[in-house]
Design a protein around this motif. Structure first.
Motif, PDB file in Angstrom:
ATOM      1  N   PRO A 108       0.825  -1.204   0.000  1.00  0.00           N
ATOM      2  CA  PRO A 108       0.000   0.000   0.000  1.00  0.00           C
ATOM      3  C   PRO A 108       0.864   1.261   0.000  1.00  0.00           C
ATOM      4  N   GLU A 109       0.394   2.250  -0.735  1.00  0.00           N
ATOM      5  CA  GLU A 109       1.019   3.576  -0.804  1.00  0.00           C
ATOM      6  C   GLU A 109       2.368   3.592  -1.518  1.00  0.00           C
ATOM      7  N   VAL A 110       2.772   2.515  -2.163  1.00  0.00           N
ATOM      8  CA  VAL A 110       4.033   2.483  -2.917  1.00  0.00           C
ATOM      9  C   VAL A 110       3.732   2.802  -4.382  1.00  0.00           C
ATOM     10  N   ALA A 111       4.388   3.836  -4.898  1.00  0.00           N
ATOM     11  CA  ALA A 111       4.168   4.261  -6.285  1.00  0.00           C
ATOM     12  C   ALA A 111       4.710   3.214  -7.250  1.00  0.00           C
ATOM     13  N   HIS A 112       3.937   2.960  -8.305  1.00  0.00           N
ATOM     14  CA  HIS A 112       4.341   1.958  -9.291  1.00  0.00           C
ATOM     15  C   HIS A 112       3.623   2.208 -10.609  1.00  0.00           C
ATOM     16  N   HIS A 113       4.174   1.642 -11.665  1.00  0.00           N
ATOM     17  CA  HIS A 113       3.505   1.624 -12.964  1.00  0.00           C
ATOM     18  C   HIS A 113       4.214   0.625 -13.869  1.00  0.00           C
ATOM     19  N   VAL A 114       3.494   0.219 -14.891  1.00  0.00           N
ATOM     20  CA  VAL A 114       4.020  -0.719 -15.870  1.00  0.00           C
ATOM     21  C   VAL A 114       4.465   0.069 -17.095  1.00  0.00           C
ATOM     22  N   VAL A 115       5.569  -0.381 -17.687  1.00  0.00           N
ATOM     23  CA  VAL A 115       6.051   0.194 -18.938  1.00  0.00           C
ATOM     24  C   VAL A 115       5.964  -0.895 -19.998  1.00  0.00           C
ATOM     25  N   ILE A 116       5.179  -0.657 -21.020  1.00  0.00           N
ATOM     26  CA  ILE A 116       5.025  -1.621 -22.108  1.00  0.00           C
ATOM     27  C   ILE A 116       6.041  -1.267 -23.193  1.00  0.00           C
ATOM     28  N   HIS A 117       6.937  -2.216 -23.489  1.00  0.00           N
ATOM     29  CA  HIS A 117       7.996  -1.975 -24.469  1.00  0.00           C
ATOM     30  C   HIS A 117       7.575  -2.307 -25.894  1.00  0.00           C
ATOM     31  N   ASP A 118       6.624  -3.219 -26.047  1.00  0.00           N
ATOM     32  CA  ASP A 118       6.171  -3.636 -27.380  1.00  0.00           C
ATOM     33  C   ASP A 118       4.660  -3.792 -27.342  1.00  0.00           C
ATOM     34  N   GLU A 119       3.953  -2.814 -27.890  1.00  0.00           N
ATOM     35  CA  GLU A 119       2.493  -2.840 -27.850  1.00  0.00           C
ATOM     36  C   GLU A 119       1.886  -3.845 -28.816  1.00  0.00           C
ATOM     37  N   GLU A 120       2.678  -4.391 -29.729  1.00  0.00           N
ATOM     38  CA  GLU A 120       2.183  -5.420 -30.650  1.00  0.00           C
ATOM     39  C   GLU A 120       2.082  -6.776 -29.960  1.00  0.00           C
ATOM     40  N   MET A 121       2.870  -6.963 -28.925  1.00  0.00           N
ATOM     41  CA  MET A 121       2.874  -8.235 -28.192  1.00  0.00           C
ATOM     42  C   MET A 121       1.768  -8.187 -27.125  1.00  0.00           C
ATOM     43  N   PRO A 122       0.984  -9.250 -27.023  1.00  0.00           N
ATOM     44  CA  PRO A 122      -0.061  -9.268 -25.985  1.00  0.00           C
ATOM     45  C   PRO A 122       0.553  -9.096 -24.591  1.00  0.00           C
ATOM     46  N   TYR A 123      -0.165  -8.402 -23.742  1.00  0.00           N
ATOM     47  CA  TYR A 123       0.259  -8.172 -22.363  1.00  0.00           C
ATOM     48  C   TYR A 123      -0.837  -8.727 -21.460  1.00  0.00           C
ATOM     49  N   ARG A 124      -0.498  -9.772 -20.714  1.00  0.00           N
ATOM     50  CA  ARG A 124      -1.494 -10.426 -19.872  1.00  0.00           C
ATOM     51  C   ARG A 124      -0.939 -10.653 -18.485  1.00  0.00           C
ATOM     52  N   ARG A 125      -1.795 -10.421 -17.511  1.00  0.00           N
ATOM     53  CA  ARG A 125      -1.467 -10.739 -16.140  1.00  0.00           C
ATOM     54  C   ARG A 125      -2.746 -10.814 -15.335  1.00  0.00           C
ATOM     55  N   PHE A 126      -2.684 -11.531 -14.234  1.00  0.00           N
ATOM     56  CA  PHE A 126      -3.760 -11.538 -13.253  1.00  0.00           C
ATOM     57  C   PHE A 126      -3.345 -10.589 -12.139  1.00  0.00           C
ATOM     58  N   VAL A 127      -4.303  -9.872 -11.614  1.00  0.00           N
ATOM     59  CA  VAL A 127      -4.051  -8.981 -10.499  1.00  0.00           C
ATOM     60  C   VAL A 127      -5.156  -9.197  -9.477  1.00  0.00           C
ATOM     61  N   PHE A 128      -4.772  -9.267  -8.204  1.00  0.00           N
ATOM     62  CA  PHE A 128      -5.807  -9.200  -7.182  1.00  0.00           C
ATOM     63  C   PHE A 128      -5.310  -8.347  -6.040  1.00  0.00           C
TER      64      PHE A 128
END
Length: 164
Positions: A53-73
């Motif tokens: 909690p309260e930790v800053a984060h973000h994802v950087v996508i390097h190749d938008e042509e490649m599918p990006y999949r993950r589960f998050v809970f």
């Protein structure tokens, strides 16, 4: 209970953000890195990421042509505290992240398949209408969180051949 679950398939870069809950992130595929608390790390299949909690984060996508999949809970701080009152074993990952800044836990395919099985069992129960649904969701969630903690602990504290 404070549990949310989703499968994300975004195509654009997410901006730096934080939450007031724990985020568990199971990386499946894509050419991405995750930046947590200002530190960028590439992700590979089977990575489990715990964001406090309260930790800053973000994802950087390097190749938008490649599918990006993950589960998050996500689980609330209150629910996490309830679990840790039952047993400190539920909090190993959280302590590792808080004390050492280790947020990413790598898994081989076999270990990650076991994790996915537990994730799918939880999702199935969430979408069911069976008797005892709420109790079963709690059991599945607790089992998943304990399994993640145990897996990370055993990876970092391998048994010697003599112990086995």
């Amino acid at each position: 209970m404070g549990l949310w679950f989703c499968l994300y398939l975004p195509k654009s870069k997410l901006e730096d953000h934080s939450h007031n809950y724990y985020e568990f992130y199971f990386f499946l595929e894509g050419n991405v890195s995750i930046e947590i608390a200002g530190e960028r790390r590439p992700l590979q299949y089977g990575d489990v990421v715990l964001i406090l909690p309260e930790v800053a984060h973000h994802v950087v996508i390097h190749d938008e042509e490649m599918p990006y999949r993950r589960f998050v809970f996500w689980i609330s701080k209150e629910y996490a505290n309830q679990l840790m009152q039952l047993s400190q074993a539920y909090g190993y990952l959280m302590q590792q992240a808080a004390v050492t800044g280790k947020y990413i836990f790598h898994n081989d395919r076999i270990s990650f398949n076991a994790i996915q099985t537990k994730v799918f069992r939880l999702i199935e129960e969430i979408h069911s209408n069976r008797f005892g649904k709420e109790a079963k969701i709690s059991l599945c969630l607790n089992d998943l969180i304990l399994h993640l903690n145990r897996t990370a602990y055993e990876q970092e504290h391998p048994k010697s051949q003599k112990e086995e």
